[in-house]
Design an enzyme around this catalytic site. Structure first.
Site, PDB file in Angstrom:
ATOM      1  N   CYS A 103     -21.005  11.578  -7.213  1.00 11.43           N
ATOM      2  CA  CYS A 103     -18.977  11.262  -6.864  1.00 11.43           C
ATOM      3  C   CYS A 103     -18.981  10.725  -6.475  1.00 11.43           C
ATOM      4  CB  CYS A 103     -19.332  12.928  -5.788  1.00 11.43           C
ATOM      5  SG  CYS A 103     -19.470  14.235  -6.545  1.00 11.43           S
ATOM      6  N   HIS A 360     -10.666  17.269  -7.550  1.00  6.74           N
ATOM      7  CA  HIS A 360     -12.592  16.148  -7.611  1.00  6.74           C
ATOM      8  C   HIS A 360     -12.720  15.755  -8.987  1.00  6.74           C
ATOM      9  CE1 HIS A 360     -15.937  14.508  -6.824  1.00  6.74           C
ATOM     10  NE2 HIS A 360     -16.548  15.454  -5.878  1.00  6.74           N
ATOM     11  N   CYS A 390     -19.920  11.856  -0.076  1.00  6.56           N
ATOM     12  CA  CYS A 390     -21.425  12.368  -0.438  1.00  6.56           C
ATOM     13  C   CYS A 390     -21.432  12.144  -1.822  1.00  6.56           C
ATOM     14  CB  CYS A 390     -21.814  13.677   0.081  1.00  6.56           C
ATOM     15  SG  CYS A 390     -20.741  15.499  -0.315  1.00  6.56           S
ATOM     16  N   GLY A 392     -24.428  13.963  -5.547  1.00  6.14           N
ATOM     17  CA  GLY A 392     -25.421  14.648  -5.236  1.00  6.14           C
ATOM     18  C   GLY A 392     -26.671  14.062  -5.497  1.00  6.14           C
TER      19      GLY A 392
END
Length: 405
Positions: A103, A360, A390, A392
């Site tokens: 991300c 997103h 954050c 993954g």
């Protein structure tokens, strides 16, 4: 006093600064349903790459390198990005690479270009991000197996946890209640809806013409995609409270308090300040610093709570020096945890809403937040902002920027 002098230092202008000349994004549209549902990622990216240099009348031959964040790349990603750049009018002499840090890929791409400028490898470059979750997301993106030897390590195995389960883990481990999550998510929708109505996204979005297939008639039409189509007006904590948990029967994460699955692209054109001045290019902002941090994969969403202090320390700044924050809302659970852990004011976070409300697209977000941040800074006459997300598999990333509107 030290912090105040540090803020003065980041606001100062020097010839060697890595500056932002242009930052734009596409609209973000709902995966498989929205405006880009029939548009391949390289076509969205091409439109944004062309826009980011054309907006400032830059000769594309002067672009030294391009880095594109992409998490779900077709055919490994590099060829599609190269194709997009060539179609966007960028000459064959300009190189390109793709990068995948989940991300944060769009921010990682911008950071890579900033580092190349800072070390003298290039003078001008583009950091970008793209994702078509319509075409890339789902079972087809998964491998057919994993090494049992590697999976014997618990943290390694935890990297395979569904993101929704990591959200539930954060909520349970840190006592983030369903009502807290729904209140936060509702506020995101409300802020985004108000911003959209007031036209506050308009300056950061590049309209893109695409072919769209009407799902009812199968008629192919040319449409212009110019607005985020996942924003819903009238969302309240009460309306969200009626939704069923998505990942476990007694869970608190659901479709209304998690980020939307979306399609889109964003790009940031960076240069050394002395080069921008020599070429007569506008300077809209400045890259200050970026940092990454690792966290346990089973609670990957806590990443911003660790990456933000790290980048602030690197920049010599305190939280009080930051005018506002763009923190990706992968899930309300992890966004609430990060804000509470850092002791941030909710009034300084995601002023125009976040990923829960607007979407997103994985590889896009890190670059999109910069375009959004610069737009917000201009609208509110603020200067210093932080973007963060954050990641993954258990990481966080954050960066500091200055607006020079």
């Amino acid at each position: 006093m030290a912090s105040t002098s540090a803020k003065a230092s980041v606001l100062a202008k020097n010839d060697d600064d890595v500056v932002i000349v242009s930052a734009v994004r596409s609209a973000m549209t709902k995966s498989k349903k929205g405006g880009f549902k029939d548009t391949r990622p390289e076509e969205i990216l091409s439109g944004i790459l062309r826009a980011v240099y054309s907006k400032v009348n830059l000769d594309p031959a002067l672009i030294g390198d391009i880095s594109v964040g992409n998490v779900l790349p077709p055919s490994g990603g590099a060829s599609a990005a190269r194709m997009a750049a060539l179609h966007a009018g960028i000459p064959v002499s300009t190189s390109i690479a793709t990068v995948n840090r989940q991300c944060s890929s769009g921010l990682t791409a911008v950071n890579q270009i900033a580092a190349q400028i800072a070390t003298g490898q290039i003078d001008i470059g583009i950091g970008a991000g793209v994702e078509s979750m319509t075409f890339g997301y789902g079972p087809t993106s998964q491998p057919d197996g994993w090494s049992e030897t590697v999976l014997s390590n618990q943290d390694a195995e935890d990297c395979l946890l569904p993101m929704g389960i990591t959200s539930e883990n954060v909520a349970k481990d840190y006592g983030i209640t369903r009502s807290q999550q729904d209140a936060f998510a509702a506020k995101s929708f409300q802020k985004a809806a108000a911003a959209a109505k007031a036209g506050r996204f308009r300056d950061e979005i590049v309209p893109i013409k695409v072919h769209w297939v009407d799902p009812k008639t199968e008629e192919v039409r040319e449409i212009t995609v110019s607005a985020d189509d996942g924003i819903r007006d009238g969302v309240t904590a009460e309306s969200l409270s009626k939704l069923k948990p998505a990942f476990s029967k007694d869970g608190s994460t659901h479709a209304g308090n998690a980020s939307q699955i979306s399609d889109g692209a964003a790009a940031v054109l960076l240069a050394r300040r002395s080069v921008a001045q020599r070429l007569g290019l506008p300077v809209v902002g400045k890259f200050i610093a970026a940092a990454t941090a690792g966290v346990p994969p089973r609670i990957m969403g806590v990443g911003p709570a660790f990456a933000i202090p790290k980048v602030l320390k690197r920049a010599g700044l305190s939280q009080d020096d930051i005018d506002f924050f763009e923190i990706n809302e992968a899930f309300a659970s992890q966004a609430v945890y990060s804000i509470e852990k850092l002791g941030l004011s909710y009034d300084k976070v995601n002023l125009n809403g976040g990923a829960i409300a607007i979407g997103h697209p994985l590889g896009m977000t890190g670059a999109r937040q910069i375009a959004t941040g610069l737009n917000i800074a201009k609208q509110t006459d603020k200067r210093v902002f932080v973007t963060s997300m954050c990641i993954g598999s258990g990481m966080g990333m954050a960066a500091v920027f200055v607006s020079e509107h």
